[in-house]
Design a protein around this motif. Structure first.
Motif, short mmCIF file in Angstrom:
data_model
loop_
_atom_site.label_atom_id
_atom_site.label_comp_id
_atom_site.label_asym_id
_atom_site.label_seq_id
_atom_site.Cartn_x
_atom_site.Cartn_y
_atom_site.Cartn_z
N ALA A 135 2.46 -10.74 0.54
CA ALA A 135 2.84 -12.10 0.14
C ALA A 135 2.02 -12.59 -1.04
CB ALA A 135 2.68 -13.05 1.33
N GLU A 136 0.79 -12.10 -1.16
CA GLU A 136 -0.09 -12.49 -2.27
C GLU A 136 0.16 -11.67 -3.53
OE1 GLU A 136 -4.01 -12.06 -0.71
OE2 GLU A 136 -3.66 -13.52 0.91
N GLY A 137 1.03 -10.67 -3.42
CA GLY A 137 1.30 -9.82 -4.58
C GLY A 137 0.19 -8.84 -4.88
N ALA A 138 -0.59 -8.46 -3.88
CA ALA A 138 -1.72 -7.55 -4.09
C ALA A 138 -1.23 -6.16 -4.49
CB ALA A 138 -2.55 -7.45 -2.82
N ARG A 139 -1.96 -5.50 -5.40
CA ARG A 139 -1.65 -4.15 -5.84
C ARG A 139 -2.94 -3.33 -5.88
NH1 ARG A 139 2.46 -6.04 -4.87
NH2 ARG A 139 4.41 -6.10 -6.05
N PHE A 140 -2.82 -2.05 -5.54
CA PHE A 140 -3.98 -1.17 -5.48
C PHE A 140 -3.65 0.17 -6.14
CE2 PHE A 140 -4.20 -4.11 -1.95
CZ PHE A 140 -5.51 -4.56 -1.99
N ASP A 141 -4.72 0.83 -6.62
CA ASP A 141 -4.56 2.17 -7.20
C ASP A 141 -4.48 3.23 -6.11
OD1 ASP A 141 -4.87 1.32 -9.97
OD2 ASP A 141 -6.98 0.96 -9.45
N ALA A 142 -5.07 2.94 -4.96
CA ALA A 142 -5.11 3.91 -3.86
C ALA A 142 -5.10 3.15 -2.54
CB ALA A 142 -6.36 4.78 -3.96
N ILE A 143 -4.51 3.77 -1.52
CA ILE A 143 -4.48 3.18 -0.18
C ILE A 143 -4.79 4.27 0.83
CG2 ILE A 143 -3.04 2.08 1.59
CD1 ILE A 143 -1.38 0.81 -0.64
N SER A 144 -5.64 3.93 1.79
CA SER A 144 -5.88 4.84 2.92
C SER A 144 -5.48 4.13 4.20
CB SER A 144 -7.36 5.25 2.98
OG SER A 144 -8.18 4.14 3.27
N ALA A 145 -4.75 4.85 5.04
CA ALA A 145 -4.34 4.34 6.36
C ALA A 145 -4.65 5.45 7.35
CB ALA A 145 -2.86 3.99 6.36
N LEU A 146 -5.87 5.45 7.86
CA LEU A 146 -6.37 6.55 8.68
C LEU A 146 -6.35 6.16 10.15
CD1 LEU A 146 -9.38 7.58 6.41
CD2 LEU A 146 -7.01 8.39 6.33
N GLU A 147 -5.59 6.89 10.94
CA GLU A 147 -5.46 6.62 12.37
C GLU A 147 -5.06 5.17 12.64
OE1 GLU A 147 -6.44 10.25 12.00
OE2 GLU A 147 -8.04 8.92 11.35
N VAL A 148 -4.08 4.68 11.89
CA VAL A 148 -3.63 3.31 12.11
C VAL A 148 -2.12 3.21 12.31
CG1 VAL A 148 -3.44 2.82 9.62
CG2 VAL A 148 -3.71 0.93 11.21
N ILE A 149 -1.32 4.07 11.65
CA ILE A 149 0.13 3.90 11.69
C ILE A 149 0.70 4.08 13.09
CG2 ILE A 149 0.69 6.31 11.12
CD1 ILE A 149 2.94 5.13 9.29
N GLU A 150 0.00 4.86 13.95
CA GLU A 150 0.48 5.03 15.32
C GLU A 150 0.19 3.82 16.20
OE1 GLU A 150 -3.64 7.03 15.31
OE2 GLU A 150 -1.97 6.71 13.94
#
Length: 255
Positions: A135-150
């Motif tokens: 909602a804030e329009g945040a943008r990143f060069d890299a994203i890590s999602a470790l042991e979270v999507i489950e």
């Protein structure tokens, strides 16, 4: 996270306050005060942390560009900061985001009592959700999602939200568990009930995600998978493997 057929594809991220399940937040909040104890309830994460962050950094953009500017990295579902600190030490400008205030408090306290070296990149923690950043329009060069999507309510929508925050040319690394009988025996029954490596209730096997499902979610998010590897424990510690039947890690890019 549901077993069975993948979710329908939608054209834009689904913004709802429900992507983070309240019972999951409560469970990990209860563990927050002992998160950094390598012999405590999060010891499996401590054991695999070097492997997963090291693999991630081989597949993410270099932490710094030629002019010395640091690339931004979102570590979503950061807990008390095990991976966030590793990424900051590598030189990224890290935002650690978690829906548990207790975990974020533990992360900030650990960094206060164990300051990062001067060579590290900035590291800031925030209690909140992916929806708020979108909602804030945040943008990143890299994203890590470790042991979270489950642990989220809708992994398809969740990955699309993360993809929408990735800059063109950026990369994302996701680690999770495969929904197989081996993962049921080892990661659920063995780790929680037999060996007591994890508190009972840490995982719901029905929410584990197969690599095929992950590939569909990535395509829905406009991401291209560039590599996948299994993560297996051994006497010498966790190692990379071709065996993805239990734990695995995936690299994705936005072209």
């Amino acid at each position: 996270m549901k077993g069975g057929a993948p979710m329908q594809h939608h054209d834009s991220p689904v913004l709802s306050a429900d992507s983070v399940a309240p019972e999951e937040i409560a469970h990990f909040s209860d563990l927050a005060t002992r998160w950094w104890d390598p012999a405590g309830p999060m010891r499996p994460l401590h054991a695999m942390n070097d492997l997963r962050t090291g693999w991630a950094m081989r597949h993410l953009p270099a932490p710094q560009v030629d002019d010395g500017a640091r690339r931004t990295l979102l570590d979503i579902g950061c807990g008390a900061g095990l991976a966030s600190e590793a990424f900051a030490r590598a030189g990224f400008d890290v935002t650690g985001l978690d829906a548990s205030q207790a975990a974020i408090t533990a992360a900030r306290l650990h960094m206060r009592h164990h300051p990062l070296p001067r060579s590290a990149g900035p590291l800031s923690y925030r209690c909140g959700s992916a929806e708020e950043l979108v909602a804030e329009g945040a943008r990143f060069d890299a994203i890590s999602a470790l042991e979270v999507i489950e642990h989220v309510t809708d992994p398809d929508a969740f990955l699309r939200m993360l993809g929408s925050m990735l800059r063109p040319g950026g990369a994302m690394v996701v680690s999770t568990m495969n929904r197989t009988w081996r993962s049921m025996a080892m990661a659920k029954i063995g780790a929680e009930y037999v060996l007591r490596l994890l508190p009972v209730g840490t995982h719901d096997w029905r929410k584990f995600i197969t690599p095929a499902e992950m590939g569909q979610y990535a395509a829905h998010a406009g991401l291209r998978i560039t590599d996948i590897a299994g993560m297996v424990p051994g006497l010498g510690g966790w190692r990379e493997s071709r065996d993805t039947a239990v734990n695995y890690i995936v690299a994705m890019v936005r072209d």
